[in-house]
Design a protein around this motif. Structure first.
Motif, short mmCIF file in Angstrom:
data_model
loop_
_atom_site.label_atom_id
_atom_site.label_comp_id
_atom_site.label_asym_id
_atom_site.label_seq_id
_atom_site.Cartn_x
_atom_site.Cartn_y
_atom_site.Cartn_z
N SER A 86 0.82 -1.20 0.00
CA SER A 86 0.00 0.00 0.00
C SER A 86 0.86 1.26 0.00
CB SER A 86 -0.92 -0.04 1.23
OG SER A 86 -1.53 1.19 1.40
N GLN A 87 1.90 1.26 0.85
CA GLN A 87 2.77 2.45 0.91
C GLN A 87 3.46 2.71 -0.42
OE1 GLN A 87 5.25 1.17 4.18
NE2 GLN A 87 4.04 2.28 5.70
N VAL A 112 8.28 -4.44 -4.97
CA VAL A 112 7.90 -3.51 -3.90
C VAL A 112 9.14 -3.12 -3.08
CG1 VAL A 112 6.58 -3.33 -1.73
CG2 VAL A 112 5.51 -4.25 -3.80
N ALA A 113 9.99 -4.10 -2.78
CA ALA A 113 11.20 -3.81 -2.01
C ALA A 113 12.12 -2.85 -2.79
CB ALA A 113 11.93 -5.11 -1.67
N GLU A 114 12.27 -3.08 -4.08
CA GLU A 114 13.13 -2.21 -4.91
C GLU A 114 12.55 -0.81 -5.03
OE1 GLU A 114 16.19 -4.09 -4.98
OE2 GLU A 114 16.27 -2.36 -6.34
N GLU A 154 11.58 1.77 3.44
CA GLU A 154 12.00 0.37 3.37
C GLU A 154 10.78 -0.54 3.35
OE1 GLU A 154 14.66 -0.38 6.58
OE2 GLU A 154 16.35 0.56 5.54
N ALA A 155 10.95 -1.72 2.77
CA ALA A 155 9.89 -2.74 2.77
C ALA A 155 10.54 -4.05 3.22
CB ALA A 155 9.26 -2.86 1.39
N GLN A 206 11.24 -7.63 1.30
CA GLN A 206 12.64 -7.96 0.99
C GLN A 206 12.99 -9.36 1.53
OE1 GLN A 206 15.01 -5.96 -0.86
NE2 GLN A 206 15.78 -8.06 -0.92
N ALA A 207 12.55 -9.63 2.77
CA ALA A 207 12.87 -10.93 3.38
C ALA A 207 12.20 -12.07 2.59
CB ALA A 207 12.42 -10.95 4.84
N ILE A 208 10.95 -11.85 2.19
CA ILE A 208 10.24 -12.89 1.40
C ILE A 208 10.97 -13.14 0.09
CG2 ILE A 208 8.14 -13.27 0.04
CD1 ILE A 208 6.57 -12.00 2.36
N THR A 209 11.39 -12.05 -0.56
CA THR A 209 12.10 -12.19 -1.84
C THR A 209 13.41 -12.96 -1.64
OG1 THR A 209 11.16 -10.07 -2.48
CG2 THR A 209 12.99 -10.88 -3.82
#
Ligand code: NAD
Length: 308
Positions: free
Chosen positions: A224-225, A277-279, A287-288, A292-295
């Motif tokens: 969402s962010q 989303v992390a990028e 930060e996401a 990032q951890a899931i990726t």
């Protein structure tokens, strides 16, 4: 109308089949030799919502077709889009419309490297499809296919594609905000796909876990962010979580496609979902960490399986 399907795996074959049945001049393009050979020799064997058929279809590699197309549907996996666009440049004329219904984020930017915005139609679909063997596929559901022109002045072009999809039974629908639909679909894939793939579980099993509320809240908040900062799209976190839970009740017994990708030793689309989303978050100074951890974990699993 001359239509090429650029990437004729599960969904591409199904769309190509229904478009040809309704009268379009369709060519399936792909790189998978066994699939091309099977379709060329025996026709495409397909089951659409359980109804079986065999249809002779033209199928070849992108460099073997040499005509300007009226419309091209791209149906690669996300990571194959850029190289496919490179390989089909010679099929794109001034008026060729390219329709992109891939899951994931950031595809319009890739297409804009190869096409004028006025020739790009973006969308999403909830049809589901699979490949049972080379030349043998299935397509299930009722759609819809929601789409919208990228250039505001090109609504007529999008409406023409909607009409073709309706005539073929693919249930085309014009969307006034396909960007929202794309982000919402990315929320579905970024939660259900990623979690089921990591946990080796069905959607129902994941949604029955004691930590589901915390996981959904973390992931959807990050989506969402970034949706707001990147595309000015409002994703309401609570409403989206309710939507995901309602969807999970309907499709609970499924293993989503990312789970199937890992099970079949194929790379996943994670870089275009949680990874995107992390990028994107970095570009906006936030930060996401959850995405990032899931990726990282999905990539680690791809490494463990030797498929990266
Ligand atoms: P797919 O994996 O079936 O096909 C993508 C490419 O991979 C094709 O070129 C195909 O020929 C090739 N391929 C597939 N299996 C192969 C094999 N065993 N060996 C060699 N090559 C192989 O992809 P898809 O499921 O059609 O998805 C295309 C896009 O549509 C993706 O972005 C996906 O997320 C999205 N999508 C898929 C579905 C679905 O139900 N399949 C639903 C909605 C959106």
């Amino acid at each position: 109308m001359k239509i090429a399907i650029a990437g004729s795996g599960a969904l591409g074959s199904g769309f190509g089949y229904l478009l040809q049945k309704s009268g379009a001049d369709v060519t399936l393009l792909d790189y998978w030799d066994d699939h091309i050979k099977a379709v060329t020799e025996n026709g495409l064997k397909i089951s659409v919502n359980g109804v079986e058929d065999t249809l002779p279809m033209k199928m070849c590699k992108p460099n073997e077709l040499n005509e300007i197309m009226d419309t091209i549907f791209v149906f690669t996996k996300s990571m194959g889009l850029e190289s496919m666009m490179e390989d089909i440049k010679h099929l794109i004329g001034e008026d060729t419309q390219v329709v992109c219904l891939l899951n994931g984020l950031g595809h319009s930017k890739t297409l804009e490297k190869y096409l004028d915005k006025k020739n790009i139609i973006m969308g999403t679909t909830v049809w589901t499809a699979g490949i049972d063997a080379p030349g043998v596929t299935h397509l299930d559901g009722q759609g819809p296919v929601e789409l919208q022109n990228s250039d505001p002045s090109e609504k007529e072009a999008a409406l023409e594609i909607v009409e073709i999809l309706q005539e073929s039974g693919l249930n085309g629908v014009y969307s006034d905000n396909v960007n929202f639909t794309t982000w919402r679909k990315a929320c579905v894939n970024g939660t259900m796909n990623a979690l089921c793939a990591m946990l080796d579980a069905t959607i129902a099993e994941v949604f029955a876990s004691s930590t589901i509320d915390s996981m959904l809240s973390s992931i959807v908040t990050e989506f969402s962010q970034v949706a707001e900062l990147e595309d000015n799209i409002q994703i309401d976190v609570d409403e989206t979580i309710d939507y995901l839970k309602a969807l999970a009740e309907k499709v609970g017994s499924h293993y989503p496609s990312m789970h199937q990708d890992l099970a079949n030793n194929r790379p996943t689309e994670i870089d275009f979902l949680n990874g995107a989303v992390a990028e994107m978050s970095k570009n906006h100074g936030i930060e996401a960490p959850y995405c990032q951890a899931i990726t990282d974990l999905i990539h680690a699993k791809e490494d463990v399986l030797g498929i990266r």
